[in-house]
Design a protein around this motif. Sequence first.
Motif, PDB file in Angstrom:
ATOM      1  N   ASP A 137       0.820  -1.205   0.000  1.00 46.99           N
ATOM      2  CA  ASP A 137       0.000   0.000   0.000  1.00 46.99           C
ATOM      3  C   ASP A 137       0.862   1.267   0.000  1.00 46.99           C
ATOM      4  O   ASP A 137       0.389   2.355   0.285  1.00 46.99           O
ATOM      5  N   GLY A 138       2.142   1.120  -0.342  1.00 46.58           N
ATOM      6  CA  GLY A 138       3.044   2.256  -0.357  1.00 46.58           C
ATOM      7  C   GLY A 138       3.200   2.856  -1.737  1.00 46.58           C
ATOM      8  O   GLY A 138       2.443   2.556  -2.665  1.00 46.58           O
ATOM      9  N   CYS A 139       4.205   3.717  -1.896  1.00 48.10           N
ATOM     10  CA  CYS A 139       4.424   4.376  -3.178  1.00 48.10           C
ATOM     11  C   CYS A 139       5.904   4.629  -3.404  1.00 48.10           C
ATOM     12  O   CYS A 139       6.707   4.616  -2.469  1.00 48.10           O
ATOM     13  N   VAL A 140       6.245   4.833  -4.663  1.00 46.38           N
ATOM     14  CA  VAL A 140       7.599   5.167  -5.074  1.00 46.38           C
ATOM     15  C   VAL A 140       7.561   6.563  -5.689  1.00 46.38           C
ATOM     16  O   VAL A 140       6.755   6.822  -6.591  1.00 46.38           O
ATOM     17  N   LEU A 141       8.401   7.476  -5.197  1.00 41.47           N
ATOM     18  CA  LEU A 141       8.488   8.825  -5.740  1.00 41.47           C
ATOM     19  C   LEU A 141       9.748   8.930  -6.582  1.00 41.47           C
ATOM     20  O   LEU A 141      10.843   8.604  -6.106  1.00 41.47           O
ATOM     21  N   ILE A 142       9.598   9.372  -7.820  1.00 41.14           N
ATOM     22  CA  ILE A 142      10.690   9.380  -8.786  1.00 41.14           C
ATOM     23  C   ILE A 142      10.830  10.772  -9.390  1.00 41.14           C
ATOM     24  O   ILE A 142       9.841  11.378  -9.818  1.00 41.14           O
ATOM     25  N   GLN A 143      12.067  11.263  -9.419  1.00 49.49           N
ATOM     26  CA  GLN A 143      12.351  12.554 -10.048  1.00 49.49           C
ATOM     27  C   GLN A 143      12.848  12.321 -11.472  1.00 49.49           C
ATOM     28  O   GLN A 143      13.785  11.561 -11.695  1.00 49.49           O
ATOM     29  N   ARG A 144      12.224  12.996 -12.434  1.00 53.83           N
ATOM     30  CA  ARG A 144      12.526  12.841 -13.851  1.00 53.83           C
ATOM     31  C   ARG A 144      13.127  14.130 -14.414  1.00 53.83           C
ATOM     32  O   ARG A 144      12.949  15.210 -13.862  1.00 53.83           O
ATOM     33  N   GLU A 145      13.799  14.003 -15.543  1.00 49.72           N
ATOM     34  CA  GLU A 145      14.244  15.182 -16.275  1.00 49.72           C
ATOM     35  C   GLU A 145      13.037  15.911 -16.856  1.00 49.72           C
ATOM     36  O   GLU A 145      12.043  15.291 -17.239  1.00 49.72           O
ATOM     37  N   GLY A 146      13.124  17.232 -16.938  1.00 51.85           N
ATOM     38  CA  GLY A 146      12.047  18.015 -17.510  1.00 51.85           C
ATOM     39  C   GLY A 146      12.027  17.951 -19.028  1.00 51.85           C
ATOM     40  O   GLY A 146      13.012  17.559 -19.673  1.00 51.85           O
ATOM     41  N   GLU A 147      10.911  18.333 -19.606  1.00 58.43           N
ATOM     42  CA  GLU A 147      10.773  18.384 -21.059  1.00 58.43           C
ATOM     43  C   GLU A 147      11.822  19.334 -21.638  1.00 58.43           C
ATOM     44  O   GLU A 147      11.999  20.456 -21.166  1.00 58.43           O
ATOM     45  N   GLY A 148      12.549  18.869 -22.650  1.00 52.18           N
ATOM     46  CA  GLY A 148      13.556  19.702 -23.286  1.00 52.18           C
ATOM     47  C   GLY A 148      14.796  19.945 -22.444  1.00 52.18           C
ATOM     48  O   GLY A 148      15.575  20.858 -22.733  1.00 52.18           O
ATOM     49  N   TRP A 149      14.997  19.098 -21.436  1.00 50.93           N
ATOM     50  CA  TRP A 149      16.109  19.290 -20.513  1.00 50.93           C
ATOM     51  C   TRP A 149      17.460  19.291 -21.233  1.00 50.93           C
ATOM     52  O   TRP A 149      18.390  19.971 -20.818  1.00 50.93           O
ATOM     53  N   HIS A 150      17.562  18.556 -22.325  1.00 49.78           N
ATOM     54  CA  HIS A 150      18.822  18.439 -23.063  1.00 49.78           C
ATOM     55  C   HIS A 150      18.944  19.467 -24.192  1.00 49.78           C
ATOM     56  O   HIS A 150      19.899  19.416 -24.964  1.00 49.78           O
TER      57      HIS A 150
END
Length: 235
Positions: A137-150
Amino acid sequence: MGLTGAGRREGYSGTGPGGTAPDGCSVELWARLPVGDEPDVIGRAVPAGARVLELGCGTGRVTHPLLERGFTVTAVDESPEMLAYVRGARTVRSPIEELELDERFDVVLLASFLVHAGDLRVRRGLLRTCRRHVADDGCVLIQREGEGWHDTLPRERTIGQGPGVARLLSSDPVGDGVRSVRFEYVFPDARWTHTFLSRPLSPLEFERALAEAGLALDAYLTEDRTWARAVPAAG
């Protein structure tokens, strides 16, 4: 992401004062970088007082604000020099993809854009570790690169309230959808660089990677979709 001499990860390097972790991050640099909005995003997304497994904690830049907010944190990093800065949390030294704790957590945190690991085997290992350690019943929090980051490089931003500056200098294709990224961090008294590999992921590719690991996207937590919450997939 294979390891090379002295535990260095291939394609990852750093320069500047002090030692570096296997991924090229400078320990001294990360010890002085201020925290951003990560604690606010996390605090809004999970129950108060949750047990958090923080993967890739570094010097505790996010760990310490989470502890101050009443969370119980188990902080994991492969660098003993990084872990030496962490106070008040249980610490575990291990590469994330090899972590095997005989317990599960309310929240598993994978920040610092680690999900964009250049080596597919490492990315799959990271996400399997998340799935293996999250409660049903838990969760995973994930940080992603933003759109157009590169795109639109070079660019820079002020670090915290200054006077430091972080510059994203380049992002060059090196094959198989992977890019070699080079950062520069400049303070009045010191300068560091960090080179690492990144595999950009579209939202669809991100969701497919989650599904492969037995996770499902629950929600994007920020308008720019740089933070996402995933939960164990049904079935």
